[in-house]
Design an enzyme around this catalytic site. Structure first.
Site, PDB file in Angstrom:
ATOM      1  N   SER A  23       0.804  -1.136  -0.038  1.00 36.09           N
ATOM      2  CA  SER A  23       0.080   0.053   0.216  1.00 36.09           C
ATOM      3  C   SER A  23       0.909   1.418  -0.032  1.00 36.09           C
ATOM      4  O   SER A  23       0.427   2.150  -0.914  1.00 36.09           O
ATOM      5  CB  SER A  23      -0.873   0.188   1.388  1.00 36.09           C
ATOM      6  OG  SER A  23      -1.832  -1.031   1.106  1.00 36.09           O
ATOM      7  N   ARG A  27       1.646   3.865  -3.252  1.00 36.29           N
ATOM      8  CA  ARG A  27       1.486   5.315  -3.412  1.00 36.29           C
ATOM      9  C   ARG A  27       2.794   6.087  -3.571  1.00 36.29           C
ATOM     10  O   ARG A  27       2.652   7.071  -4.271  1.00 36.29           O
ATOM     11  CB  ARG A  27       0.819   5.544  -1.668  1.00 36.29           C
ATOM     12  CG  ARG A  27      -0.589   5.247  -1.734  1.00 36.29           C
ATOM     13  CD  ARG A  27      -0.839   5.058  -0.115  1.00 36.29           C
ATOM     14  NE  ARG A  27      -2.397   4.979   0.122  1.00 36.29           N
ATOM     15  CZ  ARG A  27      -3.080   3.745  -0.331  1.00 36.29           C
ATOM     16  NH1 ARG A  27      -2.412   2.686  -0.460  1.00 36.29           N
ATOM     17  NH2 ARG A  27      -4.239   3.832   0.222  1.00 36.29           N
ATOM     18  N   SER A 144     -14.732   2.342  -2.370  1.00 33.63           N
ATOM     19  CA  SER A 144     -13.260   1.812  -2.318  1.00 33.63           C
ATOM     20  C   SER A 144     -12.582   3.311  -2.009  1.00 33.63           C
ATOM     21  O   SER A 144     -12.635   4.235  -2.646  1.00 33.63           O
ATOM     22  CB  SER A 144     -12.668   1.324  -3.499  1.00 33.63           C
ATOM     23  OG  SER A 144     -11.319   1.123  -3.308  1.00 33.63           O
ATOM     24  N   ASP A 290      -9.291  -6.212   4.742  1.00 33.04           N
ATOM     25  CA  ASP A 290      -8.136  -7.167   3.897  1.00 33.04           C
ATOM     26  C   ASP A 290      -7.694  -8.101   5.198  1.00 33.04           C
ATOM     27  O   ASP A 290      -7.044  -9.158   4.751  1.00 33.04           O
ATOM     28  CB  ASP A 290      -6.903  -6.143   3.763  1.00 33.04           C
ATOM     29  CG  ASP A 290      -7.056  -5.784   2.225  1.00 33.04           C
ATOM     30  OD1 ASP A 290      -8.127  -5.998   1.430  1.00 33.04           O
ATOM     31  OD2 ASP A 290      -6.428  -4.942   1.720  1.00 33.04           O
TER      32      ASP A 290
END
Length: 407
Positions: A23, A27, A144, A290
């Site tokens: 993640s 980014r 999302s 998750d």
């Protein structure tokens, strides 16, 4: 590749370096493409991050991101504001079934030029990069968080920045806060008040090395292993007590399942609490969906029940994760029920042996079920799917004493 997992080791001892957060890496890869003065360290070696990096560095007209959902969302925004560049962004068959309309609509309201190559609302999409001057847009907040992060990441390069009005209940807030915190680390000004996010324009940033923290979603499997072992002490690195990652909620959640966490020198040591009294878990995972798969499999292995809510985004992941969990856990003998956003597991001490677990091209299905081999032999189908986020996973399991045989 199908793998038979079994182990006679009930005492787990290991030191393991876990790859950087997917993640955070994805980014920061996008931010590096926008601001080349940034350098990155401890980046993820996952398939998703490699696909993302290749797409950002390449000049292909057709950009195929395979199964990488994060890359699809982030690159849609990136190419939309990349003035003069035209690409077709596509992916695997499953990716072409995952909705992108909410993000595309928001970008089009800002002035982006995006059209669908096949079915309305789904990839592949054709993007003609534009100079974006509009700055205010509404976006549904309950679909999302990656749509919101995608817009926030490119916002500082827009002439007037961006003002996002989030409509409805906000999903996965920690991931949004992670995005804004990374922008702040680069001295990009942001605000998040009520349901409004603002990101202010910034032409350039100062040179800076950004060190990626290890992946907390990947850490979840070690929490599960410690919970299911008779005795255990596993140290994993590199982790921060004040993490930006929402899945760091694992510390509090697994404390309820007898796992003690200790931070020291950017490492996290997990130990099993002896004679711990277990109770049915009731958790709202709206901010951390998750880790739902890992948690429910742990509960099955411990013989306790759970009721998990806030899982509505799981239906649009690599697979419909709620339905996949229902099918595979039922094979193992579990009594489980799911709705569009909840999962309920009834306590049971019976687990069927040598069950083949289908993974549905979903890395988290493979890794979430692997700790159960501490209780019964288990077969993981298409086990190579772990490379999407954690390529070294099976080697690390061997280091913990797992006997892994290819079938």
């Amino acid at each position: 590749m199908n793998l038979l997992l079994q182990t006679t080791h009930s005492n787990l001892q290991a030191n393991i370096a876990v790859t950087g957060s997917k993640s955070e890496t994805n980014r920061l890869l996008l931010l590096k493409a926008l601001f080349p003065a940034i350098t990155l360290a401890n980046t993820s070696n996952s398939d998703d991050s490699e696909v993302m990096e290749k797409a950002l560095k390449g000049n292909d007209e057709i950009v195929d991101i395979h199964h990488a959902g994060t890359a699809m969302r982030f690159l849609t925004a990136f190419f939309a504001v990349n003035e003069g560049r035209e690409v077709v962004l596509t992916g695997s068959q499953r990716m072409q079934e995952r909705p992108i309309k909410v993000l595309v609509d928001a970008l089009k309201k800002l002035g982006a030029v995006i059209t669908y190559e096949k079915e309305e609302g789904y990839p592949p999409i054709r993007i003609k990069g534009q100079k974006i001057t509009a700055s205010k847009v509404d976006i549904p907040a309950n679909v999302s968080s990656q749509y919101i992060s995608a817009l926030s990441l490119v916002a500082s390069k827009l002439e007037n920045g961006i003002e996002l009005n989030l409509v409805g209940e906000i999903t996965s807030v920690p991931y949004i806060k992670m995005t804004l915190a990374l922008l702040n680390d680069l001295d990009i000004k942001t605000s998040f008040e009520g349901n409004t996010i603002r990101v202010y324009p910034k032409a350039e940033v100062a040179p800076k090395e950004m060190v990626v923290e290890s992946d907390w979603s990947s850490a979840s499997y070690f929490f599960s292993l410690v919970a299911l072992a008779e005795t255990a002490s596993i140290t994993i690195s590199s982790y921060k007590q004040n993490s930006l990652q929402g899945d760091s909620a694992l510390v509090e959640i697994y404390e309820k399942m007898g796992v003690k966490s200790h931070f020291e020198n950017n490492a996290l040591t997990l130990t099993k609490v002896p004679n711990f009294k277990l109770e049915t878990l009731n958790l709202d995972l709206n901010n951390t969906p998750d880790i739902a798969q890992t948690i429910v499999v742990t509960c099955l292995g411990l013989g306790i029940g759970c009721h998990l809510t806030g899982l509505h985004t799981l239906k649009i992941k690599e697979t419909d994760r709620l339905e996949a969990l229902r099918i595979e856990l039922t094979k193992l003998g579990a009594n489980i029920s799911v709705t569009n956003e909840t999962l309920t597991l009834t306590p049971s001490t019976n687990i069927n042996h040598n069950i083949k677990i289908a993974t549905y091209n979903d890395h988290r299905m493979a890794m979430a079920f692997a700790p159960l081999a501490l209780k019964v032999p288990i077969i993981i189908e298409n086990a190579e799917v772990v490379s999407k986020s954690y390529p070294d996973f099976w080697e690390d399991m061997k280091g913990l004493g797992y006997d892994i045989a290819q079938l």
